[in-house]
Design a protein around this motif. Sequence first.
Motif, PDB file in Angstrom:
ATOM      1  N   ASN A 202      40.908  60.711 -62.570  1.00  0.00           N
ATOM      2  CA  ASN A 202      40.812  59.449 -63.111  1.00  0.00           C
ATOM      3  C   ASN A 202      41.532  57.950 -62.672  1.00  0.00           C
ATOM      4  OD1 ASN A 202      39.342  60.835 -65.493  1.00  0.00           O
ATOM      5  ND2 ASN A 202      41.410  61.650 -66.024  1.00  0.00           N
ATOM      6  N   LYS A 203      41.701  58.107 -61.322  1.00  0.00           N
ATOM      7  CA  LYS A 203      42.110  57.183 -60.665  1.00  0.00           C
ATOM      8  C   LYS A 203      43.630  56.429 -61.168  1.00  0.00           C
ATOM      9  CE  LYS A 203      37.424  55.610 -60.022  1.00  0.00           C
ATOM     10  NZ  LYS A 203      36.454  54.611 -60.583  1.00  0.00           N
ATOM     11  N   SER A 204      44.524  57.428 -61.245  1.00  0.00           N
ATOM     12  CA  SER A 204      45.991  57.058 -61.530  1.00  0.00           C
ATOM     13  C   SER A 204      46.466  56.392 -60.300  1.00  0.00           C
ATOM     14  CB  SER A 204      46.649  58.179 -62.202  1.00  0.00           C
ATOM     15  OG  SER A 204      47.934  57.838 -62.350  1.00  0.00           O
ATOM     16  N   GLU A 205      46.695  55.316 -60.050  1.00  0.00           N
ATOM     17  CA  GLU A 205      47.521  54.713 -58.891  1.00  0.00           C
ATOM     18  C   GLU A 205      48.697  55.093 -58.681  1.00  0.00           C
ATOM     19  OE1 GLU A 205      47.079  50.531 -57.827  1.00  0.00           O
ATOM     20  OE2 GLU A 205      45.358  50.268 -59.186  1.00  0.00           O
ATOM     21  N   LYS A 206      49.452  55.736 -59.886  1.00  0.00           N
ATOM     22  CA  LYS A 206      50.741  55.992 -59.531  1.00  0.00           C
ATOM     23  C   LYS A 206      51.047  57.623 -58.846  1.00  0.00           C
ATOM     24  CE  LYS A 206      50.848  58.308 -63.978  1.00  0.00           C
ATOM     25  NZ  LYS A 206      51.669  59.027 -64.876  1.00  0.00           N
ATOM     26  N   ASP A 207      49.765  58.139 -58.737  1.00  0.00           N
ATOM     27  CA  ASP A 207      49.502  59.393 -58.155  1.00  0.00           C
ATOM     28  C   ASP A 207      49.240  59.424 -56.723  1.00  0.00           C
ATOM     29  OD1 ASP A 207      50.257  60.816 -60.687  1.00  0.00           O
ATOM     30  OD2 ASP A 207      48.157  60.988 -61.072  1.00  0.00           O
TER      31      ASP A 207
ATOM     32  N   TYR B 161      44.921  52.222 -49.681  1.00  0.00           N
ATOM     33  CA  TYR B 161      45.316  50.957 -50.657  1.00  0.00           C
ATOM     34  C   TYR B 161      44.499  49.994 -50.544  1.00  0.00           C
ATOM     35  CZ  TYR B 161      49.488  53.619 -52.283  1.00  0.00           C
ATOM     36  OH  TYR B 161      50.248  54.441 -52.938  1.00  0.00           O
ATOM     37  N   GLY B 162      44.048  49.688 -49.238  1.00  0.00           N
ATOM     38  CA  GLY B 162      43.071  48.683 -49.229  1.00  0.00           C
ATOM     39  C   GLY B 162      41.674  48.973 -50.146  1.00  0.00           C
ATOM     40  N   ILE B 163      41.213  50.164 -50.075  1.00  0.00           N
ATOM     41  CA  ILE B 163      40.135  50.609 -50.841  1.00  0.00           C
ATOM     42  C   ILE B 163      40.299  50.206 -52.198  1.00  0.00           C
ATOM     43  CG2 ILE B 163      38.672  52.592 -51.803  1.00  0.00           C
ATOM     44  CD1 ILE B 163      39.100  53.294 -48.750  1.00  0.00           C
ATOM     45  N   VAL B 164      41.698  50.956 -52.853  1.00  0.00           N
ATOM     46  CA  VAL B 164      42.007  50.761 -54.294  1.00  0.00           C
ATOM     47  C   VAL B 164      42.015  49.049 -54.741  1.00  0.00           C
ATOM     48  CG1 VAL B 164      43.802  51.042 -55.811  1.00  0.00           C
ATOM     49  CG2 VAL B 164      43.018  52.789 -54.462  1.00  0.00           C
ATOM     50  N   LYS B 165      42.698  48.188 -53.779  1.00  0.00           N
ATOM     51  CA  LYS B 165      42.837  46.918 -53.934  1.00  0.00           C
ATOM     52  C   LYS B 165      41.412  46.223 -54.169  1.00  0.00           C
ATOM     53  CE  LYS B 165      44.408  42.545 -51.735  1.00  0.00           C
ATOM     54  NZ  LYS B 165      45.153  42.142 -50.747  1.00  0.00           N
ATOM     55  N   HIS B 166      40.476  46.547 -53.193  1.00  0.00           N
ATOM     56  CA  HIS B 166      39.082  45.996 -53.305  1.00  0.00           C
ATOM     57  C   HIS B 166      38.129  47.057 -53.901  1.00  0.00           C
ATOM     58  CE1 HIS B 166      40.403  42.753 -50.518  1.00  0.00           C
ATOM     59  NE2 HIS B 166      41.081  43.901 -49.905  1.00  0.00           N
ATOM     60  N   LEU B 167      38.406  47.708 -54.721  1.00  0.00           N
ATOM     61  CA  LEU B 167      37.734  48.631 -55.518  1.00  0.00           C
ATOM     62  C   LEU B 167      36.456  48.146 -56.207  1.00  0.00           C
ATOM     63  CD1 LEU B 167      36.841  51.657 -55.738  1.00  0.00           C
ATOM     64  CD2 LEU B 167      38.484  51.479 -58.031  1.00  0.00           C
ATOM     65  N   ASP B 168      36.765  46.958 -56.896  1.00  0.00           N
ATOM     66  CA  ASP B 168      35.412  46.444 -57.817  1.00  0.00           C
ATOM     67  C   ASP B 168      34.360  46.123 -56.805  1.00  0.00           C
ATOM     68  OD1 ASP B 168      37.001  47.081 -60.346  1.00  0.00           O
ATOM     69  OD2 ASP B 168      37.524  45.115 -60.376  1.00  0.00           O
TER      70      ASP B 168
END
Length: 144
Positions: free
Chosen positions: A22-27, A54-61
């Motif tokens: 479930n895409k928890s960034e804290k993990d 972290y680049g993927i998460v930042k630009h995920l949308d």
Amino acid sequence: MSNRHLARTIAMQTLFSWDFNNKSEKDLDKLISQNFKQFAPKFNDNDFVKTMIYGIVKHLDEIDKNIVKYATEWPLDQITIVDRNVLRIGIYELLFDKDIPAKVAINEAIEIAKTFGSGSSGKFVNGVLGTIYKNIEKTERTKK
């Protein structure tokens, strides 16, 4: 296996776990650390992996919008978790990491898809990333 190929593999495994849970960034840091310990304890290019994840998460949308746009037959939630995250890595490298040549990004994504995905994953990833690449090339030619 080259260091960068191993790095992309660790990134895919981390993103798979992250997406599955479930895409928890804290993990993320915990997942990255676990994957290094389990799959590459002597790996020395941790920054490449972390920057990518972290680049993927930042630009995920934006990355996911590209998946939806170019994988028209497949709703995002119906693409396997492996294929979805391999596409995220490939699209991130194509659009946001200018140090990686486009053909390297595509070829690496195809190889990871073949290794971890289904029998058709390589062709699927190749089709989506190839179309994005052609669109990038067309846009750049138009600008010139």
